[in-house]
Motif scaffolding. Structure first.
Motif, mmCIF file in Angstrom:
data_model
loop_
_atom_site.group_PDB
_atom_site.id
_atom_site.type_symbol
_atom_site.label_atom_id
_atom_site.label_comp_id
_atom_site.label_asym_id
_atom_site.label_seq_id
_atom_site.Cartn_x
_atom_site.Cartn_y
_atom_site.Cartn_z
ATOM 1 N N ALA A 63 0.852 -1.194 0.000
ATOM 2 C CA ALA A 63 0.000 0.000 0.000
ATOM 3 C C ALA A 63 0.884 1.238 0.000
ATOM 4 C CB ALA A 63 -0.923 -0.008 1.218
ATOM 5 N N ARG A 64 1.345 1.611 -1.162
ATOM 6 C CA ARG A 64 2.258 2.763 -1.207
ATOM 7 C C ARG A 64 1.551 4.076 -0.918
ATOM 8 N NH1 ARG A 64 2.390 4.674 -6.893
ATOM 9 N NH2 ARG A 64 1.028 3.321 -8.113
ATOM 10 N N GLN A 65 0.198 4.118 -1.082
ATOM 11 C CA GLN A 65 -0.507 5.377 -0.878
ATOM 12 C C GLN A 65 -0.354 5.925 0.530
ATOM 13 O OE1 GLN A 65 -1.660 2.642 -2.370
ATOM 14 N NE2 GLN A 65 -3.364 3.047 -3.780
ATOM 15 N N ASN A 66 -0.158 5.070 1.518
ATOM 16 C CA ASN A 66 -0.079 5.555 2.899
ATOM 17 C C ASN A 66 1.271 6.162 3.253
ATOM 18 O OD1 ASN A 66 1.670 3.400 3.329
ATOM 19 N ND2 ASN A 66 0.190 2.161 4.474
ATOM 20 N N GLU A 68 4.177 4.725 3.640
ATOM 21 C CA GLU A 68 5.112 3.902 4.405
ATOM 22 C C GLU A 68 6.385 3.609 3.618
ATOM 23 O OE1 GLU A 68 5.274 -0.336 6.895
ATOM 24 O OE2 GLU A 68 3.432 0.299 5.890
ATOM 25 N N GLU A 92 -2.129 7.892 -6.933
ATOM 26 C CA GLU A 92 -1.525 7.071 -5.881
ATOM 27 C C GLU A 92 -0.096 7.528 -5.576
ATOM 28 O OE1 GLU A 92 -4.572 4.461 -7.936
ATOM 29 O OE2 GLU A 92 -3.084 5.960 -8.507
ATOM 30 N N GLN A 95 -0.420 10.642 -3.432
ATOM 31 C CA GLN A 95 -0.767 10.292 -2.059
ATOM 32 C C GLN A 95 0.433 9.715 -1.324
ATOM 33 O OE1 GLN A 95 -3.980 7.630 -2.906
ATOM 34 N NE2 GLN A 95 -5.370 9.263 -3.541
ATOM 35 N N ASN A 99 1.553 11.730 1.966
ATOM 36 C CA ASN A 99 1.445 11.001 3.227
ATOM 37 C C ASN A 99 2.809 10.609 3.788
ATOM 38 O OD1 ASN A 99 -1.380 11.074 3.410
ATOM 39 N ND2 ASN A 99 -1.590 9.323 2.042
#
Length: 379
Positions: A63-66, A68, A92, A95, A99
């Motif tokens: 989940a690269r959008q978050n 991390e 994405e 984000q 993020n």
């Protein structure tokens, strides 16, 4: 050292990997900066052949959008998230950068509407290489950073020592800054990226209800024609998680011409009366400023007068906080102004409708590393 992270989609043109873009990433890696390609999916079939013999890496993440993946990369490379550039071609990617608190660059060849709305862009691999080159080596923060009760002040670089003659230097540098902002290109993109990086260091990605504006030039204007408008748009679309501003609606109205302060060598350039008498807040924001945190951009400042005047009007209009940001600062001191507007800030203010205490030194911190970087960017 910087790091560049992008997605496989950014390297595709007409469905096939672009050799020119791949070559640019290889050159960026060879210059000593880390380069990674990340995706939620498996490594593309073309990746190994494209980057054979290089240290460009592939990073698979769920989940690269978050963001991390940005934080993990920063930990691995022992750098900060704001030392990482993200070349975005999809929402994405954007984000992931926001993020993860990384520097965000839009790929102009993207068809994604969210990416097209970003202000810091490159149109090809060569521009990306140049942007990395211009930004690499930036170790400073703001040259000046000060916080006070009524407003905060920031200046990206100290320009007082530029050249042999301060007077000639001020005129030359102001002209170069204006030319850079007007004409765009890699220098302007790098300048916006450095300013956004400093704002990321300050944690502006976490500031809620941000509203961005430009301090008006000396000539009357009722439209969004300031040369710094596009620069400000680049900052707010890069740094802010949400945008509270409208294009074509300037934050301030210059309802009549003001005295050109840089030419008033015999007068008191710390006297705010002329500035107060010639601007007001745009009535468009009458219901939109309450409890907003406002950033006001100016190109060059000497005594910081524009920040004090802007803060007085914005506080009277209900702003929660005000930060003045200048690209260049002439002179070794910044002044702090305690001004109170006692009338409607959305209409012209006359003598007797405001009060002002004598200016004092704006206490703050300085970092000399920023100066040479800005001078190097000027064409």
């Amino acid at each position: 050292m910087l790091a560049l992270i992008t997605s496989p989609a950014a390297l595709l043109q007409n469905g096939s990997p672009s050799k020119t873009l791949i070559d640019s990433l290889i050159k960026i890696r060879a210059s000593g900066n880390a380069v990674g390609i990340t995706s939620n999916h498996s490594r593309p079939a073309w990746f190994d052949d494209a980057f054979k013999g290089t240290d460009v890496i592939f990073i698979k993440t769920d989940a690269r959008q978050n963001g991390e993946v940005i934080r993990n990369a920063a930990d691995t490379l022992k750098i900060e998230p704001y030392d990482i550039m993200v070349l975005a071609v999809k929402a994405e990617d954007m984000q992931m950068a926001k993020n993860g608190h990384a520097m965000l660059i839009a790929a102009e060849w993207s068809s994604d509407r969210a990416i097209k709305g970003l202000g810091i862009k490159v149109s090809n691999g060569q521009e990306l290489e140049e942007l990395v080159r211009l930004t690499d080596g930036w170790t400073g923060h703001w040259w000046f950073e000060g916080n006070n009760t009524n407003y905060n002040a920031r200046a990206l670089a100290d320009l007082s020592g530029y050249g042999n003659s301060i007077t000639v230097a001020q005129k030359a540098l102001a002209g170069k800054l204006t030319s850079t902002v007007k004409n765009g290109g890699p220098q302007l993109t790098a300048l916006a990226l450095l300013a956004s990086r400093s704002l990321l260091i300050d944690g502006y990605y976490e500031v809620e209800d941000l509203l961005w504006g430009v301090y008006p030039s000396s000539q009357p204007t009722h439209g969004d024609s300031e040369v710094l408008s596009d620069f400000t748009h680049a900052l707010r679309t890069t740094v802010s998680l949400a945008r509270f501003a409208k294009r074509d609606e300037p934050l301030f109205i210059r309802h009549k011409a003001s005295e050109k302060r840089s030419l008033n060598r015999g007068g008191d350039r710390t006297d705010p009366s002329d500035q107060i008498a010639t601007i007001h807040v745009n009535p468009f924001y009458r219901t939109r400023l309450r409890n907003r945190n406002v950033v006001v951009i100016d190109d060059c400042t000497t005594y910081g007068l524009s920040f004090g005047v802007a803060a007085a009007f914005l506080r009277a209009a209900g702003a929660a906080s005000v930060t003045g940001l200048a690209l260049g600062k002439f002179g070794k001191t910044m002044q702090y102004y305690d001004i109170t507007i006692n009338s409607d800030p959305f209409a012209p203010v006359t003598q007797g409708q405001y009060s002002s205490a004598p200016s004092v030194t704006f206490e703050g911190n300085t970092d000399s590393r920023a100066q040479q970087t800005l001078i190097r960017l000027m064409p």
